[in-house]
Scaffold this motif. Structure first.
Motif, PDB file in Angstrom:
ATOM      1  N   GLN A  76       0.832  -1.211  -0.136  1.00 27.01           N
ATOM      2  CA  GLN A  76      -0.014  -0.144   0.100  1.00 27.01           C
ATOM      3  C   GLN A  76       0.945   1.369  -0.012  1.00 27.01           C
ATOM      4  O   GLN A  76       0.546   2.290  -0.734  1.00 27.01           O
ATOM      5  CB  GLN A  76      -1.038  -0.015   1.502  1.00 27.01           C
ATOM      6  CG  GLN A  76      -2.096  -1.000   0.884  1.00 27.01           C
ATOM      7  CD  GLN A  76      -3.045  -0.648   0.185  1.00 27.01           C
ATOM      8  OE1 GLN A  76      -3.580   0.506  -0.199  1.00 27.01           O
ATOM      9  NE2 GLN A  76      -3.282  -1.829  -0.660  1.00 27.01           N
ATOM     10  N   ALA A  77       1.963   1.185   0.555  1.00 28.66           N
ATOM     11  CA  ALA A  77       3.028   2.214   0.725  1.00 28.66           C
ATOM     12  C   ALA A  77       3.454   2.610  -0.727  1.00 28.66           C
ATOM     13  O   ALA A  77       3.866   3.801  -1.038  1.00 28.66           O
ATOM     14  CB  ALA A  77       4.302   2.032   1.584  1.00 28.66           C
ATOM     15  N   LYS A  80       0.479   4.330  -2.698  1.00 31.90           N
ATOM     16  CA  LYS A  80       0.485   5.652  -2.277  1.00 31.90           C
ATOM     17  C   LYS A  80       1.525   6.498  -2.709  1.00 31.90           C
ATOM     18  O   LYS A  80       1.544   7.735  -3.281  1.00 31.90           O
ATOM     19  CB  LYS A  80       0.107   5.757  -0.731  1.00 31.90           C
ATOM     20  CG  LYS A  80       0.037   7.396  -0.326  1.00 31.90           C
ATOM     21  CD  LYS A  80      -0.181   7.319   1.267  1.00 31.90           C
ATOM     22  CE  LYS A  80      -0.669   8.802   1.615  1.00 31.90           C
ATOM     23  NZ  LYS A  80       0.412   9.922   1.288  1.00 31.90           N
ATOM     24  N   PHE A  83       1.058   7.289  -6.092  1.00 31.63           N
ATOM     25  CA  PHE A  83       0.153   8.576  -6.527  1.00 31.63           C
ATOM     26  C   PHE A  83       0.524   9.955  -5.946  1.00 31.63           C
ATOM     27  O   PHE A  83       0.464  10.917  -6.698  1.00 31.63           O
ATOM     28  CB  PHE A  83      -1.112   8.196  -5.437  1.00 31.63           C
ATOM     29  CG  PHE A  83      -1.993   9.359  -5.129  1.00 31.63           C
ATOM     30  CD1 PHE A  83      -2.971   9.565  -6.188  1.00 31.63           C
ATOM     31  CD2 PHE A  83      -2.124  10.263  -4.254  1.00 31.63           C
ATOM     32  CE1 PHE A  83      -3.948  10.678  -6.153  1.00 31.63           C
ATOM     33  CE2 PHE A  83      -3.078  11.576  -4.145  1.00 31.63           C
ATOM     34  CZ  PHE A  83      -4.228  11.291  -5.115  1.00 31.63           C
ATOM     35  N   ASP A  84       1.399   9.785  -4.977  1.00 33.25           N
ATOM     36  CA  ASP A  84       2.066  11.151  -4.488  1.00 33.25           C
ATOM     37  C   ASP A  84       3.001  11.690  -5.491  1.00 33.25           C
ATOM     38  O   ASP A  84       3.315  13.142  -5.420  1.00 33.25           O
ATOM     39  CB  ASP A  84       2.803  11.034  -3.052  1.00 33.25           C
ATOM     40  CG  ASP A  84       1.760  10.770  -1.706  1.00 33.25           C
ATOM     41  OD1 ASP A  84       0.664  11.059  -2.264  1.00 33.25           O
ATOM     42  OD2 ASP A  84       2.278  10.218  -0.926  1.00 33.25           O
ATOM     43  N   ARG A  91      -2.794  13.750 -11.062  1.00 33.76           N
ATOM     44  CA  ARG A  91      -3.314  13.566  -9.557  1.00 33.76           C
ATOM     45  C   ARG A  91      -4.828  14.008  -9.786  1.00 33.76           C
ATOM     46  O   ARG A  91      -5.714  13.063  -9.194  1.00 33.76           O
ATOM     47  CB  ARG A  91      -2.597  14.199  -8.353  1.00 33.76           C
ATOM     48  CG  ARG A  91      -1.594  13.268  -7.987  1.00 33.76           C
ATOM     49  CD  ARG A  91      -1.148  13.613  -6.411  1.00 33.76           C
ATOM     50  NE  ARG A  91      -1.090  14.965  -6.269  1.00 33.76           N
ATOM     51  CZ  ARG A  91       0.193  15.628  -6.510  1.00 33.76           C
ATOM     52  NH1 ARG A  91       1.256  15.177  -6.742  1.00 33.76           N
ATOM     53  NH2 ARG A  91       0.253  16.933  -6.070  1.00 33.76           N
ATOM     54  N   GLN A  95      -8.292  11.665  -9.561  1.00 33.14           N
ATOM     55  CA  GLN A  95      -9.258  11.564  -8.306  1.00 33.14           C
ATOM     56  C   GLN A  95     -10.683  12.169  -8.837  1.00 33.14           C
ATOM     57  O   GLN A  95     -11.773  11.744  -8.414  1.00 33.14           O
ATOM     58  CB  GLN A  95      -8.645  12.820  -7.289  1.00 33.14           C
ATOM     59  CG  GLN A  95      -7.511  12.125  -6.488  1.00 33.14           C
ATOM     60  CD  GLN A  95      -7.183  13.076  -5.437  1.00 33.14           C
ATOM     61  OE1 GLN A  95      -6.709  14.277  -5.708  1.00 33.14           O
ATOM     62  NE2 GLN A  95      -7.137  12.543  -4.244  1.00 33.14           N
ATOM     63  N   ALA A 183      -1.139   4.379  -9.024  1.00 31.17           N
ATOM     64  CA  ALA A 183      -1.647   5.313  -8.158  1.00 31.17           C
ATOM     65  C   ALA A 183      -3.159   5.058  -8.231  1.00 31.17           C
ATOM     66  O   ALA A 183      -4.164   5.261  -7.148  1.00 31.17           O
ATOM     67  CB  ALA A 183      -1.475   6.561  -8.801  1.00 31.17           C
ATOM     68  N   TYR A 186      -4.416   2.859  -5.696  1.00 28.70           N
ATOM     69  CA  TYR A 186      -4.526   3.471  -4.369  1.00 28.70           C
ATOM     70  C   TYR A 186      -5.736   4.190  -4.196  1.00 28.70           C
ATOM     71  O   TYR A 186      -6.525   4.272  -3.251  1.00 28.70           O
ATOM     72  CB  TYR A 186      -3.351   4.312  -4.244  1.00 28.70           C
ATOM     73  CG  TYR A 186      -3.275   5.489  -2.858  1.00 28.70           C
ATOM     74  CD1 TYR A 186      -3.413   4.857  -1.756  1.00 28.70           C
ATOM     75  CD2 TYR A 186      -3.592   6.839  -3.282  1.00 28.70           C
ATOM     76  CE1 TYR A 186      -3.306   5.993  -0.458  1.00 28.70           C
ATOM     77  CE2 TYR A 186      -3.748   7.591  -2.164  1.00 28.70           C
ATOM     78  CZ  TYR A 186      -3.556   7.072  -0.813  1.00 28.70           C
ATOM     79  OH  TYR A 186      -3.658   8.000   0.264  1.00 28.70           O
ATOM     80  N   VAL A 187      -6.237   5.026  -5.172  1.00 28.66           N
ATOM     81  CA  VAL A 187      -7.352   5.759  -5.266  1.00 28.66           C
ATOM     82  C   VAL A 187      -8.580   5.123  -5.134  1.00 28.66           C
ATOM     83  O   VAL A 187      -9.733   5.301  -4.569  1.00 28.66           O
ATOM     84  CB  VAL A 187      -7.485   6.633  -6.434  1.00 28.66           C
ATOM     85  CG1 VAL A 187      -8.778   7.502  -6.493  1.00 28.66           C
ATOM     86  CG2 VAL A 187      -6.311   7.927  -6.580  1.00 28.66           C
TER      87      VAL A 187
END
Length: 439
Positions: A76-77, A80, A83-84, A91, A95, A183, A186-187
């Motif tokens: 999961q890290a 994320k 995504f970051d 991004r 979203q 990403a 993650y979203v």
């Protein structure tokens, strides 16, 4: 090299139309026998050897060596972090698309995905209990292209349905991970993700290994090996559908700029050579204008070779007598994507009965539905829209009937059941009902 695209030119008034039309639509969904046998061998091997077989095929087909399948799981890290690290525009777009897809599927769940019950006058309760699947697997294509939109379209409705464990598999040939795909996972709320693909990934999800958990259902598109594997594991797990080549049908009245329509035809043709793009229109001059735009725009497209082969091999520009006939032909085709590119699309929409998704009006390009409009882009192909539906919340739920018969209700229902059971020669059924009768 400069490519040219020559879609078939048909006219419904022609004496040869039916034969030409049938030839245009023909596509064999039969998988090559060699692929079928190879897939069968891979599935059996993964079922027997689990992680060891998965590792072997992942190195062989994806060029991705690893000491263990656990080493191929994305944390999961890491999702994320992907995504970051995206540019702000990506991004925000990811979203925004996820928000619209979630909002649509939440509305879908409220409309059709809730449990319900009622009581008869005698107190008997009848109803339906709707519950989510426990664990699903989503297959996200990788390799030649990356599809973050597929992550959103498969994972979000599962999440909205209430599925607690969403396992994603995505091939990463030579270890090349696409940041947008990670990403998007993650979203969308993916629980676990593995860099696995092909028939071996489908087998791992269907049967489970020491590392990859067994799922209840597998959704998502893939190549011929993936499609064959999904077909073979159906019954052990559920699947969404067996998808064929992508399709678009544009039903036009001649009022939309012809370059818009040409590009909409390109939008499906660029997927692969077997994709199908068809225009139905009662205006011969407009069809000519669209062909001119095809010729003008094709050299500007990075995937011009694929578009040219698709349009020349499976494309068609069909002159109809009128829009009503165009709608009737559209229903015969039952396309995956149907654009009603007209001044008054709501005039024609009631005549359209079979399509995976219907895009109304000149401004509603099919590509908006692929990415961010909200409805799901996993759609029935190859005419299966005649009897099947887009992927949705309902694909990640199951229904259990609720029956609670009151003492009074058992007197009425028991007598009926007794007569029918005796008629079928099933005396134990009859006696079970009769034991609850008074007197």
């Amino acid at each position: 090299m400069e490519w040219t695209a020559a879609p078939a030119r048909l006219a419904t008034a022609s004496a040869d139309f039916e034969a030409d039309f049938a030839a245009c639509l023909h596509w064999s969904a039969e998988t090559d026998a060699a692929i079928e046998q190879r897939v069968a061998d891979i599935l059996a091997d993964v079922q027997a050897r689990g992680d060891a077989a998965v590792l072997e095929y992942t190195e062989r087909f994806d060029g991705l060596p690893a000491d263990s399948v656990a080493a191929l799981e994305l944390s999961q890290a890491e999702l994320k972090a992907a995504f970051d690290a995206l540019p702000p525009a990506q991004r925000d777009a990811l979203q925004a698309a996820a928000h619209r897809v979630r909002k649509y599927h939440e509305a879908q769940k409220k409309a059709s995905g809730e449990s319900w019950s009622y009581r008869d006058e005698d107190g008997t309760l009848l109803g339906q209990k709707v519950t989510p699947l426990d664990r699903v697997g989503i297959y996200v294509p990788g390799g030649k292209a990356a599809y973050p939109s597929s992550v959103l379209m498969n994972a979000i409705p599962a999440h909205v349905a209430g599925v607690q464990d969403i396992v994603m598999v995505v091939p990463t040939p030579r270890g090349e991970k696409n940041p947008l795909v990670l990403a998007a996972a993650y979203v969308a709320g993916v629980s676990r993700a593995f860099t696995l693909g092909g028939a071996q990934a489908v087998a791992a999800l269907a049967y489970g290994t020491a590392t990859v958990p067994k799922v209840d259902k597998i959704t998502g598109p893939g190549n011929a090996y993936v499609a064959s594997a999904k077909k073979r594991v159906f019954g052990t797990v559920g699947i969404d559908m067996i998808a064929g080549p992508s399709e678009i049908l544009v039903l036009a009245d001649g009022t939309t700029p012809p370059d818009w329509v040409a590009m909409d035809l390109f939008s499906q043709a660029e997927h692969d050579e077997l994709a199908q793009s068809i225009l139905l229109c009662p205006d011969a001059a407009y069809i000519d204008a669209v062909q001119r735009e095809i010729d003008r725009l094709l050299p500007t497209m990075p995937r011009a070779e694929i578009i040219a082969k698709s349009l020349s091999g499976r494309g068609a520009l069909i002159l109809t007598r009128d829009m009503e006939e165009a709608c009737a032909i559209s229903n015969r085709i039952a396309p995956e994507h149907l654009e009603v590119s007209s001044r008054d699309p709501h005039r024609w929409e009631p005549l359209l009965r079979h399509a995976g998704a219907i895009f109304l009006g000149a401004y509603t390009s099919e590509s908006l539905g692929d990415y961010c409009a909200g409805p799901n882009h996993v759609l029935p192909t190859s005419g299966t829209a005649r009897f099947s539906s887009p992927l949705g919340v309902y694909d990640f739920q199951k229904r259990s009937s609720l029956i609670e018969v009151s003492e009074q209700g058992a007197q009425t229902l028991g007598a009926i059941a007794s007569v029918l059971a005796h008629g079928e020669g099933l005396q134990a059924h009859a006696r079970a009902a009769e034991m609850r009768l008074k007197g």
